[in-house]
Design a protein around this motif. Structure first.
Motif, PDB file in Angstrom:
ATOM      1  N   LEU A 163       0.847  -1.189   0.000  1.00  0.00           N
ATOM      2  CA  LEU A 163       0.000   0.000   0.000  1.00  0.00           C
ATOM      3  C   LEU A 163       0.879   1.234   0.000  1.00  0.00           C
ATOM      4  O   LEU A 163       1.712   1.410   0.891  1.00  0.00           O
ATOM      5  N   SER A 164       0.706   2.086  -1.000  1.00  0.00           N
ATOM      6  CA  SER A 164       1.508   3.301  -1.131  1.00  0.00           C
ATOM      7  C   SER A 164       0.590   4.498  -1.316  1.00  0.00           C
ATOM      8  O   SER A 164      -0.295   4.490  -2.184  1.00  0.00           O
ATOM      9  N   VAL A 165       0.793   5.532  -0.485  1.00  0.00           N
ATOM     10  CA  VAL A 165       0.036   6.784  -0.593  1.00  0.00           C
ATOM     11  C   VAL A 165       1.052   7.905  -0.752  1.00  0.00           C
ATOM     12  O   VAL A 165       1.919   8.094   0.106  1.00  0.00           O
ATOM     13  N   GLU A 166       0.936   8.674  -1.856  1.00  0.00           N
ATOM     14  CA  GLU A 166       1.946   9.667  -2.196  1.00  0.00           C
ATOM     15  C   GLU A 166       1.301  11.031  -2.421  1.00  0.00           C
ATOM     16  O   GLU A 166       0.388  11.173  -3.230  1.00  0.00           O
ATOM     17  N   GLY A 167       1.781  12.047  -1.690  1.00  0.00           N
ATOM     18  CA  GLY A 167       1.423  13.436  -1.962  1.00  0.00           C
ATOM     19  C   GLY A 167      -0.012  13.818  -1.702  1.00  0.00           C
ATOM     20  O   GLY A 167      -0.500  14.798  -2.260  1.00  0.00           O
ATOM     21  N   VAL A 168      -0.721  13.092  -0.844  1.00  0.00           N
ATOM     22  CA  VAL A 168      -2.132  13.359  -0.594  1.00  0.00           C
ATOM     23  C   VAL A 168      -2.286  14.298   0.602  1.00  0.00           C
ATOM     24  O   VAL A 168      -1.610  14.137   1.618  1.00  0.00           O
ATOM     25  N   LYS A 169      -3.218  15.257   0.488  1.00  0.00           N
ATOM     26  CA  LYS A 169      -3.576  16.136   1.588  1.00  0.00           C
ATOM     27  C   LYS A 169      -4.983  15.776   2.050  1.00  0.00           C
ATOM     28  O   LYS A 169      -5.923  15.785   1.244  1.00  0.00           O
ATOM     29  N   ASN A 208       1.801  -7.129   4.363  1.00  0.00           N
ATOM     30  CA  ASN A 208       2.734  -6.471   3.452  1.00  0.00           C
ATOM     31  C   ASN A 208       2.966  -5.031   3.901  1.00  0.00           C
ATOM     32  O   ASN A 208       2.465  -4.587   4.921  1.00  0.00           O
ATOM     33  N   THR A 209       3.730  -4.286   3.110  1.00  0.00           N
ATOM     34  CA  THR A 209       4.234  -2.989   3.533  1.00  0.00           C
ATOM     35  C   THR A 209       3.219  -1.871   3.296  1.00  0.00           C
ATOM     36  O   THR A 209       2.383  -1.937   2.398  1.00  0.00           O
ATOM     37  N   VAL A 210       3.349  -0.842   4.133  1.00  0.00           N
ATOM     38  CA  VAL A 210       2.597   0.397   3.972  1.00  0.00           C
ATOM     39  C   VAL A 210       3.610   1.528   3.905  1.00  0.00           C
ATOM     40  O   VAL A 210       4.455   1.659   4.791  1.00  0.00           O
ATOM     41  N   GLU A 211       3.538   2.354   2.860  1.00  0.00           N
ATOM     42  CA  GLU A 211       4.462   3.485   2.728  1.00  0.00           C
ATOM     43  C   GLU A 211       3.684   4.743   2.399  1.00  0.00           C
ATOM     44  O   GLU A 211       2.961   4.802   1.392  1.00  0.00           O
ATOM     45  N   LEU A 212       3.849   5.758   3.248  1.00  0.00           N
ATOM     46  CA  LEU A 212       3.226   7.054   3.052  1.00  0.00           C
ATOM     47  C   LEU A 212       4.325   8.081   2.852  1.00  0.00           C
ATOM     48  O   LEU A 212       5.245   8.181   3.668  1.00  0.00           O
TER      49      LEU A 212
END
Length: 265
Positions: free
Chosen positions: A143-149, A160-164
């Motif tokens: 799970l990847s979350v990028e650049g969210v406000k 599995n991995t979580v990356e923010l």
């Protein structure tokens, strides 16, 4: 808070014990997977995602509409996607998300562990704006979350991995039962960052409120972190601090080795 954390520690230790002698069976192959795309230009301020087995990426771009790229089958849809009253809902249609299939384990006599791997991706591209709420729940997959406000941001994966990265949130809640949790290059208000079996990495993060970092089995690494209040709870593993500042801080551990210190800003 301490009672809640002790319960998570026990669950983490139980998971670690199970992973030493049990393994999830490989995911069944989906026949005839085909790429699909959903787009909407409607006004969206809340997003809810529930997925069973896939790699999920949520990112922002210079666009005026939302795009969802996913895989589907020729037999039956894997997802239901809808927009109603400013809420975008993306939910899996399979029974696996309810835990009927992915929770099965089998004994490995050789002592090795294997896990099912997602065979498709879910990619959600959002306009660059402030969202009221973003909630993502994933059973198996990265799970990847990028650049969210977002005012409220919740990102959780069971296996599995979580990356923010590059996020801005008033309230952040993120967790992984088995896998590493990473939060980096972000500005937040308050945060609950939880791991069970794996590790937690917090790097280049500024928080105006309270940050609680919890992990049962594995390492906790904090680097270039500034918070008003920092609480670290780590059971079995190590905790490292590098350029970490907090007006108030506390650490709770059981069998935990620490290096570095928390300084006052």
């Amino acid at each position: 808070m301490k009672t809640k954390w002790v319960s998570r520690v026990l669950c983490g230790l139980l998971c670690a014990g199970l992973l030493c002698g049990f393994a999830a069976p490989p995911a069944e192959e989906n026949a005839d997977l085909v790429p699909r795309q959903f787009q909407t230009a409607q006004q969206i301020d809340r997003i809810s995602v529930e997925d069973a087995i896939s790699n999920v990426t949520i990112r922002t771009a210079d666009t005026d509409h939302i795009t969802v790229d996913y895989a589907d089958t020729t037999e039956k849809p894997l997802y239901t996607i809808s927009v109603e009253d400013g809420l975008l809902s993306i939910h899996t249609t399979t029974e696996e998300f309810e835990g009927k299939n992915i929770s099965l384990f089998k004994i490995r006599m050789d002592g090795k562990t294997v896990s099912g791997r997602p065979d498709h991706d879910l990619v959600i591209t959002l306009p660059q704006k402030q969202y009221q709420e973003l909630s993502v729940a994933l059973a198996v997959g990265t799970l990847s979350v990028e650049g969210v406000k977002a005012s409220q941001l919740t990102a959780e994966s069971a296996v599995n991995t979580v990356e923010l990265s590059g996020i801005q949130a008033d309230q952040l809640n993120t967790a992984s039962a088995v896998g590493q949790v990473t939060v980096r290059d972000s500005q937040i208000g308050n945060a609950e960052i939880e791991g069970a079996v794996g590790g937690v990495v917090v790097k280049n993060v500024t928080a105006s409120g309270q940050v609680t970092v919890s992990n049962a089995v594995g390492s906790v690494s904090l680097e270039d972190v500034t918070a008003h209040e920092l609480i670290v709870q780590s059971a079995l593993g190590s905790t490292s601090y590098k350029n970490v500042k907090a007006s108030y801080s506390s650490e709770v551990g059981i069998f935990n080795w620490s290096s570095g210190t928390v300084s006052r800003p």
